[in-house]
Design a protein around this motif. Sequence first.
Motif, mmCIF file in Angstrom:
data_model
loop_
_atom_site.group_PDB
_atom_site.id
_atom_site.type_symbol
_atom_site.label_atom_id
_atom_site.label_comp_id
_atom_site.label_asym_id
_atom_site.label_seq_id
_atom_site.Cartn_x
_atom_site.Cartn_y
_atom_site.Cartn_z
ATOM 1 N N LYS A 1 -12.184 63.244 -75.708
ATOM 2 C CA LYS A 1 -10.093 62.855 -75.066
ATOM 3 C C LYS A 1 -9.484 64.233 -74.422
ATOM 4 N N VAL A 2 -10.048 64.991 -73.433
ATOM 5 C CA VAL A 2 -9.253 66.752 -72.977
ATOM 6 C C VAL A 2 -8.948 66.731 -71.460
ATOM 7 N N GLY B 1 -9.521 75.544 -76.212
ATOM 8 C CA GLY B 1 -8.616 75.631 -76.903
ATOM 9 C C GLY B 1 -7.307 75.040 -77.539
ATOM 10 N N LEU B 2 -7.774 74.161 -77.984
ATOM 11 C CA LEU B 2 -6.856 73.927 -79.042
ATOM 12 C C LEU B 2 -6.192 74.619 -79.812
ATOM 13 N N SER B 3 -5.205 75.334 -79.605
ATOM 14 C CA SER B 3 -4.477 76.852 -79.832
ATOM 15 C C SER B 3 -4.933 76.206 -82.287
ATOM 16 N N THR B 4 -3.854 75.003 -82.545
ATOM 17 C CA THR B 4 -3.730 75.322 -83.443
ATOM 18 C C THR B 4 -4.956 74.382 -84.331
ATOM 19 N N ASP C 1 -3.864 81.121 -64.974
ATOM 20 C CA ASP C 1 -2.252 80.736 -65.282
ATOM 21 C C ASP C 1 -2.255 79.095 -65.585
ATOM 22 N N ASP C 2 -0.780 79.135 -66.120
ATOM 23 C CA ASP C 2 -0.962 77.902 -66.258
ATOM 24 C C ASP C 2 -1.545 76.572 -65.576
ATOM 25 N N GLU C 3 -0.638 77.135 -64.211
ATOM 26 C CA GLU C 3 -0.518 75.607 -63.500
ATOM 27 C C GLU C 3 -1.429 75.319 -62.933
ATOM 28 N N LEU C 4 -2.968 76.523 -62.922
ATOM 29 C CA LEU C 4 -4.155 75.988 -62.000
ATOM 30 C C LEU C 4 -5.264 75.115 -63.904
ATOM 31 N N ARG C 5 -4.316 75.901 -64.897
ATOM 32 C CA ARG C 5 -5.051 75.517 -65.873
ATOM 33 C C ARG C 5 -4.751 74.172 -66.476
ATOM 34 N N SER C 6 -3.553 74.117 -66.437
ATOM 35 C CA SER C 6 -3.503 72.474 -66.516
ATOM 36 C C SER C 6 -3.832 71.459 -65.404
ATOM 37 N N LEU D 1 -6.725 71.999 -63.931
ATOM 38 C CA LEU D 1 -7.963 71.726 -64.245
ATOM 39 C C LEU D 1 -8.703 71.559 -65.887
ATOM 40 N N ILE D 2 -7.599 71.498 -67.039
ATOM 41 C CA ILE D 2 -7.591 71.113 -68.414
ATOM 42 C C ILE D 2 -6.323 70.182 -68.625
ATOM 43 N N PRO D 3 -5.874 68.943 -68.651
ATOM 44 C CA PRO D 3 -4.852 68.584 -68.717
ATOM 45 C C PRO D 3 -4.128 68.751 -70.378
ATOM 46 N N MET D 4 -4.701 69.136 -71.469
ATOM 47 C CA MET D 4 -3.933 69.171 -72.201
ATOM 48 C C MET D 4 -3.000 70.747 -72.725
ATOM 49 N N ASN D 5 -3.970 71.566 -71.432
ATOM 50 C CA ASN D 5 -3.081 72.540 -71.448
ATOM 51 C C ASN D 5 -1.480 72.595 -71.209
ATOM 52 N N LYS D 6 -0.583 71.492 -71.447
ATOM 53 C CA LYS D 6 0.428 71.478 -71.073
ATOM 54 C C LYS D 6 1.386 71.472 -72.644
ATOM 55 N N ALA D 7 0.247 71.192 -73.351
ATOM 56 C CA ALA D 7 0.195 71.723 -75.247
ATOM 57 C C ALA D 7 -0.051 72.848 -75.379
ATOM 58 N N HIS D 8 -1.122 73.306 -75.343
ATOM 59 C CA HIS D 8 -1.709 74.567 -75.685
ATOM 60 C C HIS D 8 -2.072 75.250 -74.446
#
Length: 358
Positions: A124-125, A208-211, A233-238, A240-247
């Motif tokens: 799903k990630v 990286g599902l932090s919870t 940085d969160d911009e590039l990580r988001s 690459l990995i869209p769920m970075n926005k939540a985690h």
Amino acid sequence: MNELKPSLLDFTKEELLSKIKPSFRVKQIFGWLYHNYAETYDEMKNIPKALKEELAQEYIVNPVKIAKKEISTDGTVKYLLELQDKKTIEAVWLKMKETQLDENGEVIQEAKYTICVSTQVGCKVGCSFCLTAKGGFTRDLTAGEIVAQVVTLKRDNSHEHNRKINIVYMGMGEPLDNLNNLAKAIEIFKDSEGLSISGKRQTVSTSGLSTKIDKLGEMDLGVHIAISLHAVDDELRSELIPMNKAHNISSIIEAVKRFPIDTRKRVMFEYLVIKNKNDDLGSAKKLVKLLSGIKAKVNLIYFNPYPGTDYERPTRDDMVSFQDYLINHGLLCTIRDSKGMDISAACGQLKEKTQKDL
Ligand code: SF4
């Protein structure tokens, strides 16, 4: 919806003890499953026919079968495994160290292997660099389907049950998105009368599902964790990995700091190096800052291009400069060998190729 027949590999020994009487039969069956890697009831020679027939009504023995395999010149074997519902997953047999011989040709150190297993059919990630993500998510694997990958690969490689092996949960799927089945598989692997693979030989790799990192930590299974960080940085990580926005990155770093880590262990941070995206020394500097205060090891991974991707493999020089910078600033850092370069080494490639061939 899910009408899969359970497998004997779905259960801990304690659960089998509550289902099968007399209890000494469970010990025998456990031996057939984990020491002899039995795939059928017929193989279980000392189990009475009546009991086998009774069990066969409710449980299959091993829920996966080998649909295809590719063998690399470096000893890597990539498997496409078919499940009961005909869905397919991948598992990889990785040779980490060659056998070492003394001057008389006697073995002084056996070859070392790691098995990379999948935890879901699809994922799903939705990482932008990942082929598995492109196929979407189908379903979670059961604990038995996770366990079966290791049993099947050990059997196929004639790897005795008491030889040490490492497991990395790094195949298809996000392991922490299937946490309960993952935790059960980890416990089944640890059983000293089964495969006896300790927690410290098992590494859960997460996007990286932090919870869920916190939840895994609360379970106190003694496993290693590896974090697919990939960007600083969160911009590039988001991207690459869209769920970075939540985690986001800081929530992951905080969760890692709370994770119960053996003082002798390090947390592995995977960093997929992509040319002109995150391979510059500015990124290396940020990475050092981000990981300060964590006993960390960074594993740099070459991006392995596949048909249809816009991303490119970094140069060897840029990889080495990045590594040098981290080492000079006090981090442990390795560059991962691209094992299986001559076969389909990136996540999901074998499955993709096979589907095109059909
Ligand atoms: S890289 Fe891993 S977490 Fe990301 S989409 Fe692929 S399988 Fe899922």
